[in-house]
Each structure stands twice: as C-alpha cells, then as structure tokens.
Scaffold this active site. Structure first.
Site, PDB file in Angstrom:
ATOM      1  N   ASP A  51      -5.519   2.879  -3.884  1.00 52.67           N
ATOM      2  CA  ASP A  51      -6.841   2.785  -3.260  1.00 52.67           C
ATOM      3  C   ASP A  51      -7.130   3.974  -2.345  1.00 52.67           C
ATOM      4  OD1 ASP A  51      -5.069   1.932  -1.324  1.00 52.67           O
ATOM      5  OD2 ASP A  51      -6.131   0.075  -0.842  1.00 52.67           O
ATOM      6  N   ARG A  52      -6.082   4.616  -1.823  1.00 57.89           N
ATOM      7  CA  ARG A  52      -6.322   5.787  -0.975  1.00 57.89           C
ATOM      8  C   ARG A  52      -6.396   7.053  -1.833  1.00 57.89           C
ATOM      9  NH1 ARG A  52      -3.093   5.364   4.683  1.00 57.89           N
ATOM     10  NH2 ARG A  52      -3.621   3.202   5.120  1.00 57.89           N
TER      11      ARG A  52
ATOM     12  N   LYS B  48     -11.403   0.259  -1.372  1.00 60.75           N
ATOM     13  CA  LYS B  48     -11.450   1.704  -1.510  1.00 60.75           C
ATOM     14  C   LYS B  48     -10.793   2.060  -2.836  1.00 60.75           C
ATOM     15  CE  LYS B  48      -7.539   2.106   1.719  1.00 60.75           C
ATOM     16  NZ  LYS B  48      -7.445   0.832   2.437  1.00 60.75           N
TER      17      LYS B  48
ATOM     18  N   ASP C 223      -2.339   6.662  -3.478  1.00 63.27           N
ATOM     19  CA  ASP C 223      -1.196   6.045  -2.796  1.00 63.27           C
ATOM     20  C   ASP C 223      -0.548   4.935  -3.629  1.00 63.27           C
ATOM     21  OD1 ASP C 223      -3.156   4.088  -2.534  1.00 63.27           O
ATOM     22  OD2 ASP C 223      -2.386   3.418  -0.591  1.00 63.27           O
TER      23      ASP C 223
ATOM     24  N   SER D 169       0.801  -1.211   0.000  1.00 60.71           N
ATOM     25  CA  SER D 169       0.000   0.000   0.000  1.00 60.71           C
ATOM     26  C   SER D 169       0.838   1.266   0.000  1.00 60.71           C
ATOM     27  CB  SER D 169      -0.931  -0.055   1.209  1.00 60.71           C
ATOM     28  OG  SER D 169      -1.827   1.003   1.161  1.00 60.71           O
ATOM     29  N   HIS D 170       0.652   2.095   1.019  1.00 55.90           N
ATOM     30  CA  HIS D 170       1.322   3.391   1.076  1.00 55.90           C
ATOM     31  C   HIS D 170       2.707   3.292   1.696  1.00 55.90           C
ATOM     32  CE1 HIS D 170      -0.749   2.412   4.711  1.00 55.90           C
ATOM     33  NE2 HIS D 170       0.121   3.156   5.372  1.00 55.90           N
TER      34      HIS D 170
ATOM     35  N   ASP E 293      -0.858   1.711  -4.002  1.00 45.88           N
ATOM     36  CA  ASP E 293      -1.692   0.792  -4.784  1.00 45.88           C
ATOM     37  C   ASP E 293      -2.991   1.460  -5.245  1.00 45.88           C
ATOM     38  OD1 ASP E 293      -2.594   0.867  -2.150  1.00 45.88           O
ATOM     39  OD2 ASP E 293      -3.304  -1.199  -2.163  1.00 45.88           O
TER      40      ASP E 293
HETATM   41  C1  G16 Z   1      -5.271  -0.540   5.442  1.00 42.59           C
HETATM   42  C2  G16 Z   1      -6.688  -0.969   5.299  1.00 42.59           C
HETATM   43  C3  G16 Z   1      -7.580   0.194   5.630  1.00 42.59           C
HETATM   44  C4  G16 Z   1      -7.280   0.719   7.006  1.00 42.59           C
HETATM   45  C5  G16 Z   1      -5.822   1.019   7.140  1.00 42.59           C
HETATM   46  C6  G16 Z   1      -5.533   1.290   8.587  1.00 42.59           C
HETATM   47  O1  G16 Z   1      -5.029   0.471   4.508  1.00 42.59           O
HETATM   48  O2  G16 Z   1      -6.941  -1.395   3.977  1.00 42.59           O
HETATM   49  O3  G16 Z   1      -8.885  -0.235   5.509  1.00 42.59           O
HETATM   50  O4  G16 Z   1      -7.969   1.882   7.283  1.00 42.59           O
HETATM   51  O5  G16 Z   1      -5.064  -0.084   6.747  1.00 42.59           O
HETATM   52  O6  G16 Z   1      -4.214   1.318   8.833  1.00 42.59           O
HETATM   53  P1  G16 Z   1      -3.676   1.250  10.322  1.00 42.59           P
HETATM   54  O7  G16 Z   1      -4.024  -0.099  10.888  1.00 42.59           O
HETATM   55  O8  G16 Z   1      -2.210   1.480  10.134  1.00 42.59           O
HETATM   56  O9  G16 Z   1      -4.331   2.376  11.055  1.00 42.59           O
HETATM   57  P2  G16 Z   1      -3.978   0.292   3.331  1.00 42.59           P
HETATM   58  O10 G16 Z   1      -4.210   1.461   2.427  1.00 42.59           O
HETATM   59  O11 G16 Z   1      -2.664   0.314   4.061  1.00 42.59           O
HETATM   60  O12 G16 Z   1      -4.302  -1.049   2.725  1.00 42.59           O
END
Ligand code: G16
Length: 547
Positions: free
Chosen positions: A285-286, A380, A281, A117-118, A283
């Site tokens: 999705d954000r 997302k 971000d 992800s990010h 991937d």
């Molecule tokens: C992931 C999940 C999101 C969630 C986030 C929370 O995001 O897909 O639904 O809100 O983690 O992150 P943390 O547990 O660090 O607060 P992503 O974009 O990293 O896949």
C-alpha cells in the site's frame, strides 16, 4: 464438520494501533491469541452467539511468515460462524489495496487482512491482523475500540475441526456450509487500474524505451506490479525487481523510503540510472517514487498528483477535494487552493479518510508516511501511485524531476523532513509527550531557540461526516511564517515507542530550493529540542532515522 468451543483468555495489549493489531510473530503463536482477536471481532460484527448467515468475507495477507497458519485458523472460525462465502487470495496472498478492491467489487461484508505492513517479517519478525469494512476501508475507531474491549472478557472461541483447505489452486471448496473460493489475487485490482489510467499512453512510453526500476522489496507488491507493468504495459522483463514474495522479505525491512531501499537509491543516482524508480512495501500500500538522481517526497507526490489529476482518465472530471494527514506537508493545501477545492487535514491513519471518500468530499488523499491513494479503493495503493506517475510522464512529456520542480516553481517548496527516535522505553516517551502537553498552553507568543512561536496545540479532529472526535493526535508548534514542528508517538511499532518529529518550512524563493534540507530545517530541529527536551528524555543524541 463439528463446531468446537475452545477456551481462551484475555491477552494483554490486544489494542489495535494506527492500523490493526501488530505484534511479534511469537506473540501471535501463543495458543488462542489470534483466535481471541477474531472471536472478539466476529462477536462485535454479528453479535455474540449470532451467525454471519448470507455474508461474504474476504481473506488474505502479505505472505509473511505465519500467514498460512493464520488463514487456516480464520477459515475454520469463519465456517463455524456460518459465513456463506470466504474469498481467499490464491496462496493466501492479497495486498492491502487488492483486498480493498475485492471487498468492493464482490460486495463482501468485509475482509480480514494479515499484514504488519512495512515491519520486518520472519519467525523473529512481526505479524498483524486488521479488519476492513464493506466500503473496503480500515475499520473505524469505534469498531476497533469495541473489539478491544471485548477481547478483555472472552473465555471461549468457536471453531471447527476441519482439515486445512488447499489454497494454491483457483476454485471453490466447501467447508461445512461455507464456500471457500480461492481467487486470483491480482485480477480485481488490475481491472480497477485499467479503468483509471491511460494504459495505451503508458504502453507507448515503454515502447519508446522508457526505463522503470520497480523494487517490490521481496514483498506482496511483486505479483501485482509484474502482471500489470510487464504483463500488460510492455515494460521489459526484469523491470520489477525482488518480485517474489518471501516469508521474511529476504531478511530486509520492506519499507519504501531512502533509508530502507539503499540499493534502489544507489541505482537511481548512478550514471546509467533508469528514467524512474519506485518501490512498494510489505503489503503494497505504500510507495516511493524517484526520478533520475531525484527522490520525490511523499508530500510532494500527493501535491503533484493533485495538480495534474485532470490529465488522467479516471480523474478527468477534476477533484472533489484533497485530504492529507496532519503531519504531511502543506504542499497539497497550496495546490488545492489553486484548484479551488477543499483540502482536509486528518489525524494519521488511513481510516480517517474513509468517511470523506465515502461522502464524495475528497478524491485524492495522502500521507507523509509514503501513502497515496484515491476514491478507487479505501486504502493507500502503491501500484496505483506508480501508474499515476507513469501516466503523467507519458502525457506531459516531463520527467519525474521536472514535474516536481514545476510544483515548487508554482507554489514554493515545502522543505520537509521527519526525524524518528526508535525503540525508546515506552514510559520515557510517554513522559516526554506528557511534559510537552503540559507546556503547550504557555508556548504561544514565546521566542524559544530564536524562533517566535505563533501558536501551539494538540491536534484534535472532528469527522465532518459522522461527528466523531479524535483527540491527542500530535503536538503542533507553529511559527508566524507557517513553519512548524509536529511531535507524535508512532502507532505502528512493536518495540518500545517511536517518537516522530516532523519539520516543515515553506521556501518561496526558487534560488533556495536546492539548499540541503537538513541545513534549511536546522533552526526547527533546535526548536523541537528546546520545547520537548528530546535528548534528556530519550537518552539519544540524534534520531535513529532521518528521512
Ligand atoms: C499505517 C497507517 C497509515 C499511517 C501509518 C503511520 O501505515 O495505515 O495510514 O500513516 O501507519 O504510522 P505511524 O503511526 O508509525 O507514524 P501502514 O503502512 O503501517 O499500515
């Protein structure tokens, strides 16, 4: 093609976090590490020793370092497992929302997405793997938990001795009895977008000279945004910046928030700022959305989209309901109440929206962590959010800032901030949470740091569709006027632990909507310190990131 059975062993900590298994690249480079996880996944999906006959698997990633190596390893394992087809994004590329769209449109049995992800990429950065099920959404906890338990007892994995497949040209190739189809990574997702939004209205907006600056952060969102915004909607070339996905994201942190996208923020606050700014971000999705000299908070973004959804073709019928993760501000709840539709509060993690979306109980959902989406896929979706905002600007004639201020006028402003304490030694972070949880039953009715606490709990969620229960999802300390402090540990970090402190206060008075956010929330910061003793536990004087 010869099937090979090769040795593996249990690796420590292959327990998936908030969204899949995320570790340093160097961890994934250990022999048989990735394979161990994939074998456990396939065993859980098909049964140990059972084949995936007749099934289609979607495969792709955000293009970060190690993506291609991992894809080749998974292709060989999928062929050994007897999948009928594997649909791979060209060049190994698929954004998370696009993978979800491909799974759904091609009726695949699921998909493997390679992304952290990010989190930063590159040889010293992070890598990750997650599985999405046939509905296109993240695997539920019961599956990820079972996969983890199986990783602990594996001694062998199955692969085949085939050479690497060519991934850069579209077309089909055989790998044993498996057909490997290299697909256009953008086409399915773009088709879904076309079906939801008023492309003519958005085209008109750009034709009238509307300026958008979309920062793809050198990540996988670039090709998607370019194809739709510049290719189809007539945005001028260069609207999408940093559009080429790089293996190390240019050495940057592809997380669309003001702290990690300072260039974009600077641009949007300059005298000649464009009308709208956006970023996605690693991937894709954000998303982050900005107006001229104005940053939209993710919680407000969800609320604005919900309030105006009926103006967009895909949501003209209205919303069945809205869902937000527990730490996300209550702005969406207020809009939902006015619309007369339910607003669900779920634990952090997109997977918790899946059942509600599948059951038709919600249409839009979002999270404070810069995630917004709807029932069009089961992830997302960064570009979706940007197109939604463009569509609203086009049909209302209001600017991004005017749309947000309209929300505040009608419902009051949910003044909101998140304070992150990063890279805390894990035992210290766990001790903080354990001591806080011990104190919880005594907090209600007490006045601490000058704040009268109405109630406090450790958020637990029962899924209304399948009845599954998730406990210990974050501590909430709530005041009589509904102001609140939420504390939880992040599930996505790869170094030590990250404590997240979420602060929210509702401000009905428009004359106070422009007070500095941190000033307005200072009493809640003091309350968080007093109840959780953050400084002594973490040894940190202040948060590492305030957003
Ligand atoms: C992931 C999940 C999101 C969630 C986030 C929370 O995001 O897909 O639904 O809100 O983690 O992150 P943390 O547990 O660090 O607060 P992503 O974009 O990293 O896949």
């Amino acid at each position: 093609m010869n099937i090979q059975t090769l040795p593996t062993r249990p690796f420590e900590g292959q327990q998936p976090g908030t969204s899949g298994l995320r570790k340093k690249v160097t961890v994934f480079q250990q022999p048989a590490y990735l394979e161990n996880f994939v074998q456990a996944l396939f065993d859980e999906l098909h049964g140990p020793g059972q084949q995936a006959r007749g099934q289609a698997l979607v495969l792709g990633g955000d293009g970060r370092f190690h993506n291609r190596v991992a894809i080749q390893a998974i292709l060989r394992m999928a062929a050994a497992r007897g999948y009928a087809r594997v649909l791979v994004g060209q060049g190994g590329i698929l954004s998370t929302p696009a993978a979800s769209a491909v799974i759904r449109r091609h009726r695949a049995s699921g998909g493997i997405i390679l992304s952290a992800s990010h989190n930063p990429g590159g040889p010293e950065g992070d890598f990750g793997i997650k599985y999405n099920t046939a509905n296109g959404g993240p695997a539920p906890e019961r599956l990820t938990g079972a996969v983890y338990r199986r990783t602990l007892s594996l001694s062998h994995y199955q692969t085949c001795d085939a050479p690497d497949m060519a991934l850069d040209a579209l077309g089909s190739q055989a790998l044993g009895e498996t057909l490997v189809e290299v697909i256009d990574p953008v086409a399915d997702h773009a088709a879904v977008m076309r079906g939801l939004f008023d492309f003519d209205a958005i085209r008109g907006l750009f034709a009238r000279g509307f300026r958008l600056h979309y920062d793809a952060m050198w990540a996988v969102g670039g090709p998607y945004a370019r194809a739709v915004l510049e290719g189809e909607l007539g945005a001028p070339a260069g609207t999408v910046a940093h559009a080429m996905p790089l293996e190390d994201f240019g050495g940057l942190h592809p997380d669309p928030n003001p702290a990690n996208a300072p260039e974009l923020v600077e641009r949007m606050f300059a005298a000649d700022a464009p009308d709208m700014g956006a970023a996605s971000d690693g991937d894709a999705d954000r998303n982050m959305v900005l107006g001229r000299g104005f940053v939209v908070s993710p919680s407000d973004s969800l609320a604005v989209l919900a309030a105006h959804a009926h103006r967009v073709p895909g949501y003209r019928q209205g919303l069945a309901g809205v869902a937000r993760s527990m730490p996300t501000s209550t702005a969406a709840d207020r809009v939902a109440r006015a619309l007369g539709v339910p607003c669900h509060e779920t634990p952090t993690g997109w997977k918790f929206f899946g059942n509600l979306l599948d059951a038709g109980q919600v249409t839009l959902c979002g999270e404070e962590s810069y995630g917004t989406g709807s029932n069009h896929v089961r992830e997302k979706d960064g570009l979706w959010a940007v197109l939604f905002w463009l569509n609203l600007v086009a049909v209302t004639g209001q600017s991004v800032e005017q749309l947000v201020r309209g929300l505040w006028r009608e419902h009051g402003r949910c003044v909101y901030s998140r304070h992150d304490y990063e890279a805390i030694p894990t035992e210290r972070a766990e001790r903080l949470m354990a001591q806080l949880r011990e104190r919880l039953p005594t907090l209600a009715g007490q006045t601490i740091a000058g704040q009268a606490i109405a109630w406090a709990d450790d958020f637990a969620y029962t899924d209304p569709v399948d009845g599954s229960r998730s406990e210990h999802q974050g501590v909430r300390v709530v005041l009589a006027d509904s102001s609140r402090v939420v504390l939880r540990l992040s599930g996505t970090g790869t170094e030590g632990a990250t404590l997240r402190v979420y602060l929210e206060r509702h401000e009905p008075d428009p004359a106070r909507h422009d007070l500095p956010v941190q000033q307005a929330l200072a009493p809640l910061v003091a309350l968080a310190e007093a109840v959780a003793r953050i400084r002594p536990h973490t040894g940190m004087e202040r948060p590492s990131v305030t957003s």
